[in-house]
Structures are given as structure tokens and as C-alpha cells.
Design an enzyme around this catalytic site. Structure first.
Site, short mmCIF file in Angstrom:
data_model
loop_
_atom_site.label_atom_id
_atom_site.label_comp_id
_atom_site.label_asym_id
_atom_site.label_seq_id
_atom_site.Cartn_x
_atom_site.Cartn_y
_atom_site.Cartn_z
N HIS A 175 10.37 21.91 -18.85
CA HIS A 175 9.43 21.78 -17.73
C HIS A 175 8.24 20.94 -18.18
O HIS A 175 7.42 21.36 -18.99
CB HIS A 175 8.94 23.17 -17.30
CG HIS A 175 7.87 23.11 -16.26
ND1 HIS A 175 8.13 22.76 -14.97
CD2 HIS A 175 6.55 23.32 -16.34
CE1 HIS A 175 7.01 22.77 -14.28
NE2 HIS A 175 6.03 23.11 -15.10
N ASP A 218 4.97 19.12 -16.98
CA ASP A 218 3.97 18.89 -15.94
C ASP A 218 3.65 17.41 -15.90
O ASP A 218 3.30 16.80 -16.92
CB ASP A 218 2.71 19.69 -16.24
CG ASP A 218 2.89 21.18 -15.98
OD1 ASP A 218 3.49 21.52 -14.95
OD2 ASP A 218 2.45 21.98 -16.82
N ASP A 278 7.52 26.27 -11.30
CA ASP A 278 6.12 26.56 -11.65
C ASP A 278 5.16 26.38 -10.48
O ASP A 278 3.96 26.43 -10.66
CB ASP A 278 5.70 25.66 -12.81
CG ASP A 278 4.37 26.07 -13.42
OD1 ASP A 278 4.05 27.28 -13.40
OD2 ASP A 278 3.65 25.20 -13.92
N HIS A 304 1.95 19.89 -8.89
CA HIS A 304 1.33 21.21 -8.77
C HIS A 304 0.21 21.50 -9.77
O HIS A 304 -0.28 22.65 -9.80
CB HIS A 304 2.41 22.31 -8.82
CG HIS A 304 3.12 22.41 -10.14
ND1 HIS A 304 4.42 21.99 -10.31
CD2 HIS A 304 2.74 22.90 -11.34
CE1 HIS A 304 4.79 22.21 -11.56
NE2 HIS A 304 3.78 22.77 -12.20
#
Length: 1006
Positions: free
Chosen positions: A263, A265, A375, A579
Site C-alpha cells: 500500500h 500512499d 485505507d 486519501h
């Protein structure tokens, strides 16, 4: 044997730490290391490969904050190592902290070919297996000295390190050992055996036979190890464990589908440009691991990240494309980025899937069937319809497990959105999107799984994220041992599609959750970084307006439709909906760049709009108004322009007895007292007062705001326990048809302009705040004389209802929630709306007064002042536009919400009037997009939705386009073969829509 279990467990931990793990590399030799550094932006790889270097020794500090260093690493494999496996162990100065939050590196061959990424738990590079001896090693490592923003071990402490401009130039890291090493695979496998069994043993019942069976075997293995000759006795120790590792799992064991994951970001505690490199490092790692491990499968979402690879690291992208073609590197999710889903508007949320899925289709021939959002901070109730309309039907997330108040009752279920659309949804019970494949995590997944007895399987996204390099060889080894192991859940590498297919097959009728998936945490992300949120809202509005006017001008004047520009701008706006960007939870650098980006995009879009409107207006001196404001009646317009009629004037303020002013247009009478507060909003048409007795609206309220954790993310309910009303007035006057109110508080100032249009039943409130507070929360309150047990707030393609009461912990937890352009409260026969042009966070509460009436208070959240991760969050000038609409229906709220976000534009030209390109004859049916088809074939694409929450029948007409050949499509503008074709009547399309239904139509040119 009488070994006490605690003694065996303690013995195992020490022997592993002090003897067995160090023996994995029984012989080492140092490498020669040189360095070249740049404090500025990263240089191209070709430049870094040839940069002049100087020697650097272990123990030497290196790396300014956000700088880049290129290490030259050379050496020779000792001849005596011939026949053995050799790898380099390269320590850039790693700390025990989680990978992804410190220095990182990408190893290259001298010709620039990427080898793999370096991270604290993945710091090896294989040289040969076996080596011949004498091999020459030569690598170049691009190393990023990104500061660890929590290096002192204290999370959420304000830091200047979040922006290169304030981070200073002190070295961030100390170079560790850089060595060639013999790799003893037998010892490494012994480590894996002992770790898996030790972790499993710790999770089994203390009095269970299986735990004691493992305990005895581990004890025998430890007895078999000669601590002075671990390498010579490792094979015998493994032999003592073979039996317990071979015992198969029970038939009823929980089944874990592992999928490799990292994951990343797209921005957070690092800027966008660093994510480009994080993706390259991770993709290099994962393609290398896929070559080594035939059972391993890796999934990566976010089309933007693939696009970065294609643009910046084509050699890595080529490896990814091959792995995708082999079916082992899986483009997951089908979105441009893993966006926030609460705040993006209808069209933006749709375009996340349009651009993401189209990229995967065009680049890989792959269409993802799931939305992959592990997330994201909660999920809006309009999302299921969008997922389905994009051609997908599944959702994966893990974040709801972070909720602090209520335990969500399902892990596998069907999620129903506001229009009735359902998507098959899974929450991994491992409660992590960075699973490390530990026995504790796998046991937790099995225990935690809420569908026991009706379903048997869950998914585990496995790997270090945020630049941590993804899945490791150790995780793959542990998964192999748990493939079929008594006492553990079974683990198998599978693609998301394979997992979902099996999960749906075994659970064809799962429970249904209706409405939003609200995260009971991170509520302040609806308010933090107000300028980022304003930039997003303005970008969305300008994009849909630019498409509308460019399509209209292209159809009528031959205006060049700006396909390339709109595609690029959409993708940039979508990127910034990631996000941790739109929610305001990134470092200062990210938001500084976002503000500049939004300003640049707005300038480009304004130029497109102006060019299209001038083309439509033609030559002349007549003043035309584009986007003419709808008045007291009428739906949301889809284009058109009319001669300016002077009806944009405002009601003239008059003095009020006792101080203050009155604004009255014959439909609405507003009384503003000497404090600049609205003490009356009288609906003359309904004969109804909107403001609760003894209360005042337009009331600014200031609260302390110091959450227990996660400063930029959280606001805790106790913030309401203290605060003050800002009623002191520094100035009250009339300015240009508006009442001007000035206030000062703390180190901040506010100027508001209150006005009532001549021809609309609406109070407009324009607020400018020069904000210099710290750890404060600013609200704008409207106490309304309405008995509302629930209220509506706009979401994608409709609105969602939330209770105003707090009967249960589920209602109480929603003390801060999201709306788009409006909040609407009503009781039978009368209601009111509060609309906005840039805010999202709000709260709605109710109290019963002494007179028996009910006050429903709507409060818009304006500003916060958290100090982590950006210590200067929101400092400076902000502008907001709100309106109170007494007597409003939901339809009025929809219309006024659009009006607040769609400016009137005056253009001089020769046209007498410009008719809309598209018209719809029912106010309940809103046109959300008018554009030319993305395939550039010249067809018109129109998207509409039912906005009031009821059934609607409407006729849609499109000037110059053939309704007889119109087809319904999905969001990607492909014909929807399952949909009933629209009926035709009177030269238009007759649409029959269910509540909140959204449809997309494609119409060829006549």
C-alpha cells in the site's frame, strides 16, 4: 520431558536472536563505497550513474532532508566462496522502524538497469547461487534521505521536516555496513521454521495438545543446535521440526487468500515526486520476487502509479507489463488513485473509475472487477452505484476496523447504496493492509472472522507499504509453511479475482448493510487544509463547466474540443483526491504544491470556458449571461445563456429598530441585530420563521481542538464540551447592497457580507477569515425552528439521510459527517437548507426547548489548526460562501447547491440568446455531465440522475444530436447491453428513473 513452556519460549527467542539469525550470513567481506549527493530535486538516472563520487566509510553521516545520494558500491567475491550462495547486505543507515518511513534506495547495474529496492527489512541483493568466486560486483544505488518524521519515537509531534523549505540541512542518516556475505539457505530455512512454529505455538490454547506437540519439537530442535556451530547443525535441527510442520490442517480451518501488496500512499509524509520513486523501488522488488517465487502473486492498485512508472521508469514498467501479462502482477481496483470517497463530487468519483479502468484496459487489456480501497476514511453511500456503473461489482477495504465506537458486524457482506445497487464487499479480518504473515496475524484473522459457520475464507494483503518494498521472501516462506499446517489457518497465494469468486460462490446470500460505511475515526479530514478542499471543489466545478461549454461550442461553432487538456486536468484533480491529500493529512510540502496546482488548473479551465463562450456569443456588443442563476422555481440548468436583465441586484439593507439591518425582497425578510447575527429569517410566502426563538444564526463558534491522536485526522467528541460564541462585533455597516460584519478574535479576523437577492428566497453569506489560531475549531451555526428527526446531506448522485438523535452508539458516533453542496432539514410541509461552495464537514443536533418546540442546529465546519503533520495548517486567508434557504424542499436545496458552485459569467457578443445543448423537463432529474465522447468520435455523452429521492419521469432533448440512435452506456461510455433502451417521444428520450438512479447516454450527431 519436563521443560516449562515459558522457558522454552524464552529460550527460542534468545537463540534465534543471538545465534541462529546471525548465522544466516556466516562469512562476510566489506565492499568499497563512494557517494555523490544533491540537496535539490532528484537528478535523472543517467546523470546519477556518472556523477563524481568520493569515498565514504560506515559510520559516516549522510543525506540532507529530502536529498538524494548516489552510492557507488564495488567489490570482489572471494575465491574461497566458490560454490556457495552469495548476496550483498547493504545498510544505508536503516533504523528498526517500519519500512517506508526512512531512507530508501534503488540498486542499479552500471548501465542503469534497476535491480531491486533497499529497505530496512529487505536489504539484500543476490550476487549468485552458486558463485564461481572472483565475480566483480558493481552497483549504483539511488538513495533518498527522506526524513523520518517520527524519528524520536514520539508520534504526531509538530515538525519542520515536512517541507524542504523548513527542514534544514543536517544529515539524516549514518551509513551502516555494506558487505558481501555468504547466504546459508539451510540456516535461513531454520529461522523460518522456528519463527512460524513459535508464532503458532503462542496462539494455540495453553492446554491444547497441538501446542505441547510443537513445544516439544522446538525444544528438541534447540537441543540439536550446537551454538558454536549453528551452520553445521542447522540441518539436524530442521529434522526435529519436520514432523510438526508436516501435520495437515483441519478440514474446518479458516482459509486465507494471501495477495502480495504494498500500500503506497500517493502522497503523505512525503511529496508526490517521492512517490514516483517509491513505486519504482517497490515494483522492482516485486518483479524480482515474482521471478524467484513461482506461487507468489502481487497486486497493485492506482493507475496513476503505473502511469508514473511508464513515464519516469520505462525499464521497470516493461518488467511490470510482462508480469501482468503472465497473470502474476495484478492491476487491482480500477481507480486512478485510492481516493477519498466522502468528498469527491459525483462526476469526480465517476471519473476515478473511468480513467483508472481505461488505463488498465489500454495498457494491459485487464479490467478489474473490484474497487480496492484498503485505507480510505469511510465510504459514501453513493459509491455502490458508481462501482457497478463502471463495470465492477466488488469492494475491498480494511479501514472500517479502525472505528473506535462500534464493531462492524460483518467481514463479508453485500453493501447497498442509496439507489438500491449492491456490491459484494469484504473487510479482511486480519485487520491490516500490511500483513507480515506472522502467526499472530493469521490466527487473529481466523478468530476475528465474523462469518464463521456460513463462510470460510478471507483475504490478507501481504507486504510492507508506503515505500517499504512490498512482500518479502520471508513472508513468502512463512506462507508456504502455513499452506497446510495443523493449528493454523491455511494460506494460499491468490489474485483478488480468484478470492472474490470463491467467496461469492460459498456465500451467495450474504447479509446486507444499507447506507454509508461511516468510519468512526478521522472525522476532521472533512475540514483540515481548507484551501486544498476549496481547490478540489473549484476544480471539479470548472471541469464539468468546461466540458459543457466546450461541447456546446464544438457542436455549434466548430470550436476545438480540448480532449488532451481536459484528460490531463481531470487526472491531476483525481490525483489530488488521494486519501491523504484531499483529506488534509499530508505534510506541508504536499499542500503547498496542491494549492499552486489548483491555481494553475483553474487558470487553464477558465481559459477553456472563456474561449468556448466567446465562440458561442459571436461578435457584438450585447451582454450575455452564461449560467444564469435559477430563481425561486426551476431546476438545475445544463447550459444556456440569456441577455443580462439586471436581475442580479440585491435587496437594499434598511436600518432595524434597536440596531442592525433588515434585508427584505418580498419573499424573505432577514433581521440582523447589532452583533451582526441573524435573529430572524422570515419566510413571507409560508408565513414561517426559520430561526429558533431566542437564537441567532450566522453564529461563529470557536472550540478547542486537541484530539487524543492523529492531529490532522481527528476531532474527538469532547471538543464540544468547551467553546465560545463569537458575538463581539468590530464593525457593522452597509457595503454594496450587503451588510458587512467585522469580528476579531485571538490573532484572527473575520469579514462577512450578508445579502438577499432580489428574486430568490435565500440569504447569502460570504465569509473571509484571516486565520491565525492554533488547535482551534471554527464552526458556523444555524439554529433552526424545525422538528427534524433526520436530515439530508448531498453525496454522489443523491443524498443520504442521517438521524439527528443519538438513540444508539451508531448515531452518537456520527457527530461529524460529510456533505457536498447542501444540508437539508425539514418537517412535514416546511424545511430549510444550508448550502456551501467549499466546505464538507458539518454536524446537526437537536434540542427540545422550554416551549415544547424543537431546535435543529446545522453547523458548517470552516477551519481547524492542527500542528501535525503540517504545523502551519490553514494559517492565512480563507473564503467561504454559504446560504440559508428558508422554506426549501430537497429540490430547492439541490438547485441552490448547484448555484453556489456555478458562477454567472457575462460575455459580450452578438447572439440574442444561446439555448442549452441539453434540456430535461423535470426538476428532479439533474444533468451532471455534458461532454463529447472520450473516443473522439464526436458523439455527445450526457449523464443524469434522479436527485430528489423519488421516482421520476423526464424527457431529455439534445440539440443537434440524434436521440433515435441514443444508447445507454456504462461510465466508460460502452453500450450497456443489459439496460432497457430509452423510449423516444416528441424528438426526445423518455427516461423513467428510480430514486437516485444515475444513467449515462451516448447520442450521435444528427
Amino acid at each position: 520431558m519436563h521443560d516449562d513452556r515459558k522457558l522454552v519460549e524464552a529460550r527460542l527467542e534468545r537463540v534465534l536472536r543471538e545465534r541462529v539469525r546471525p548465522a544466516v550470513h556466516p562469512a562476510t567481506t566489506p565492499l568499497s563505497v563512494e557517494i555523490w549527493s544533491t540537496d535539490g530535486e532528484p537528478v535523472p538516472v543517467a546523470e546519477g550513474l556518472v556523477a563524481p563520487t568520493r569515498p565514504i566509510a560506515p559510520g559516516t553521516p549522510w543525506g540532507t532532508p529530502w536529498g538524494t545520494s548516489w552510492f557507488k558500491v564495488t567489490g570482489t567475491v572471494p575465491a574461497e566462496w566458490a560454490g556457495r550462495t552469495v548476496e550483498a547486505v547493504l545498510d544505508l543507515g536503516f533504523t528498526p522502524r517500519t519500512p517506508g518511513f526512512q531512507c530508501e534506495g534503488l540498486v542499479h547495474l552500471p548501465d542503469g538497469t534497476p535491480v531491486k529496492g533497499l529497505h530496512p527489512r529487505n536489504a539484500y541483493v543476490r550476487v549468485g547461487a552458486p558463485v564461481a568466486g572472483g565475480e566483480r560486483v558493481h552497483w549504483r544505488i539511488e538513495a533518498a534521505s527522506n526524513p523520518d518524521l517520527e524519528a524520536d519515537g514520539v508520534p504526531f509531534r509538530p515538525t519542520p521536516m515536512g517541507d524542504r523549505a523548513t527542514a534544514g540541512d543536517a544529515p539524516q542518516y549514518v551509513l551502516g555496513e555494506m558487505r558481501l556475505a555468504v547466504f546459508d539457505e539451510t540456516v535461513w530455512n531454520l529461522v523460518m521454521d522456528l519463527e512460524v512454529l513459535g508464532e503458532l505455538m503462542a496462539e494455540l490454547p495453553v492446554d491444547g495438545a497441538r501446542r505441547w506437540e510443537i513445544l516439544r519439537a522446538v525444544g528438541r530442535a534447540l537441543d540439536a543446535i550446537d551454538l558454536q556451530d549453528v551452520n553445521g547443525t542447522a540441518r539436524a535441527a530442521r529434522g526435529e521440526l519436520a514432523g510438526v510442520l508436516a501435520t495437515p490442517a483441519a478440514a474446518t480451518a479458516h482459509r486465507v487468500s494471501a495477495v502480495g501488496h504494498a500500500h503506497i500512499d500517493s502522497a503523505w509524509l512525503w511529496p508526490l515526486r517521492e512517490t514516483v520513486r517509491k513505486v519504482a523501488r517497490t515494483a522492482s522488488n516485486m518483479t524480482a520476487l515474482l521471478d524467484e517465487e513461482p506461487d507468489f502473486v502481487f497486486a497493485m492498485s492506482q493507475a496513476q502509479q503505473y502511469a508514473w512508472l511508464k513515464e519516469h521508469r520505462p525499464e521497470v514498467y516493461a518488467r511490470v507489463k510482462k508480469a501482468v501479462a503472465d497473470g502474476r502482477f495484478v492491476p487491482a481496483g480500477g481507480m486512478w488513485v485510492e481516493s477519498d470517497t466522502n468528498m469527491p463530487g459525483s462526476e469526480a468519483m465517476a471519473r476515478q473509475f473511468v480513467h483508472g479502468k481505461r488505463f488498465f484496459l489500454e495498457e494491459f487489456g485487464v479490467e478489474s472487477d473490484e474497487a480496492w480501497l484498503p485505507d480510505t476514511f469511510g465510504f459514501a453511500a453513493g459509491l455502490p452505484q458508481i462501482i457497478r456503473a463502471a463495470g465492477s461489482r466488488r469492494l475491498l477495504t480494511q479501514k472500517i476496523s479502525w472505528s473506535r465506537t462500534n464493531d462492524f458486524p460483518h467481514h463479508t457482506f453485500s453493501w447497498e447504496g442509496i439507489d438500491g445497487t449492491r456490491v459484494f464487499t469484504h473487510f479482511p479480518p486480519v485487520d491490516s493492509y500490511n500483513c507480515e504473515m506472522t502467526g499472530r496475524q493469521i490466527a487473529h484473522a481466523a478468530r476475528n472472522f465474523k462469518e464463521k459457520g456460513v463462510a470460510t475464507r478471507s483475504l490478507a494483503p501481504t507486504g510492507y507499504g508506503d515505500g517499504g518494498g512490498g512482500t518479502t521472501r520471508e513472508m513468502v516462506a512463512k506462507a508456504a509453511r502455513m499452506r497446510d499446517l495443523e493449528g493454523a489457518a491455511t494460506v494460499e497465494w491468490e489474485t483478488p479475482a480468484d478470492f472474490f469468486a470463491k467467496a461469492e460462490a460459498e456465500y451467495p446470500d450474504p447479509p446486507v448493510w444499507v447506507g454509508e460505511l461511516y468510519l468512526e475515526l478521522h472525522r476532521a479530514t472533512l475540514t483540515s487544509q481548507a484551501q486544498t478542499k476549496r481547490g478540489n471543489r473549484r476544480g471539479e466545478s470548472l471541469l464539468t463547466e468546461a466540458e459543457l461549454w466546450a461541447a456546446t461550442a464544438a457542436a455549434r461553432t466548430g470550436f476545438r474540443y480540448p480532449y488532451e487538456e481536459l484528460d490531463r486536468i481531470w487526472k491531476t484533480v483525481l490525483l489530488h483526491q488521494f486519501h491523504d491529500i484531499l483529506p488534509g493529512s499530508s505534510i506541508a510540502w504536499v499542500h503547498r504544491e496542491a494549492r499552486a496546482t489548483y491555481a494553475r488548473l483553474a487558470e487553464e479551465l477558465e481559459a477553456i470556458i472563456t474561449g468556448a463562450q466567446r465562440a458561442l456569443a459571436g461578435e457584438g456588443t450585447r451582454e450575455l449571461v452564461f449560467n444564469p442563476a435559477p430563481h425561486a422555481r426551476g431546476g438545475v440548468p445544463a447550459g444556456g445563456a440569456a441577455p443580462f436583465d439586471g436581475q442580479g441586484d440585491k435587496a437594499v439593507p434598511t436600518p432595524r429598530d434597536g440596531g442592525g439591518y433588515v434585508l427584505d425582497n418580498g419573499m424573505l425578510r432577514i433581521e440582523i441585530d447589532g452583533r451582526g447575527l441573524v435573529v430572524s429569517a422570515y419566510d413571507r410566502i409560508a408565513g414561517r420563521e426559520a430561526i429558533a426563538p431566542g437564537q441567532a444564526a450566522n453564529l461563529l463558534q470557536l472550540h478547542p481542538d486537541f484530539p487524543n491522536q492523529w492531529d490532522a485526522w481527528d476531532v474527538d467528541a469532547f471538543y464540544r464540551n468547551a467553546g465560545r460564541d463569537l458575538t463581539d462585533v468590530a464593525g457593522l455597516s452597509v457595503a454594496g447592497g450587503a451588510v458587512r460584519v467585522e469580528r476579531a478574535f485571538g490573532a484572527s479576523r473575520v469579514v462577512q457580507l450578508l445579502s438577499v437577492p432580489i428574486s430568490a428566497k435565500r440569504l447569502d453569506i460570504d465569509t473571509e477569515v484571516d486565520w491565525h489560531e492554533t488547535e482551534k475549531f471554527l464552526k458556523l451555526a444555524f439554529p433552526l425552528d424545525v422538528k427534524a428527526d433526520r436530515y439530508a446531506s448531498e453525496t454522489q448522485f443523491g443524498h443520504v439521510y442521517r438521524p439527528t438523535h443519538q438513540n444508539t452508539s451508531w448515531e452518537w458516533a456520527k457527530f461529524e459527517a460529510c456533505n457536498h453542496r447542501f444540508v437539508h432539514v425539514d418537517e412535514p410541509g416546511w424545511g430549510a437548507a444550508v448550502v456551501n461552495d467549499a466546505t464538507y464537514g458539518h454536524d446537526v443536533t437537536r434540542t427540545v426547548r422550554g416551549d415544547g418546540g424543537t431546535t435543529t442546529t446545522v453547523r458548517a465546519s470552516l477551519l481547524r489548526a492542527p500542528r501535525y503533520p503540517d504545523p502551519e495548517t490553514d494559517q492565512g486567508t480563507h473564503r467561504f460562501r454559504h446560504a440559508l434557504v428558508p422554506g426549501a424542499t430537497v429540490g430547492d436545496a439541490v438547485r441552490e447547491g448547484h448555484r453556489a458552485n456555478l458562477p454567472e459569467r457575462r460575455v459580450t457578443g452578438g447572439a440574442a440568446e444561446i439555448a442549452p445543448l441539453v434540456t430535461v423537463d423535470n426538476d428532479a432529474v439533474v444533468v451532471s455531465a455534458v461532454k463529447l465522447a472520450d473516443d473522439r468520435g464526436g458523439d455527445l455523452v450526457v449523464r443524469v440522475y434522479e436527485a430528489h429521492g423519488g421516482r421520476a419521469r423526464a424527457t431529455l432533448r439534445a440539440d443537434g444530436f440524434d436521440t433515435a440512435r441514443a444508447v445507454l452506456t456504462d461510465l466508460l461510455e460502452r453500450p450497456d447491453t443489459d439496460a432497457e433502451p430509452p423510449a423516444r417521444a416528441d424528438g426526445g428520450l423518455v427516461l423513467a428513473l428510480r430514486p437516485f438512479q444515475m444513467v449515462t447516454l451516448r447520442l450521435p450527431r444528427v
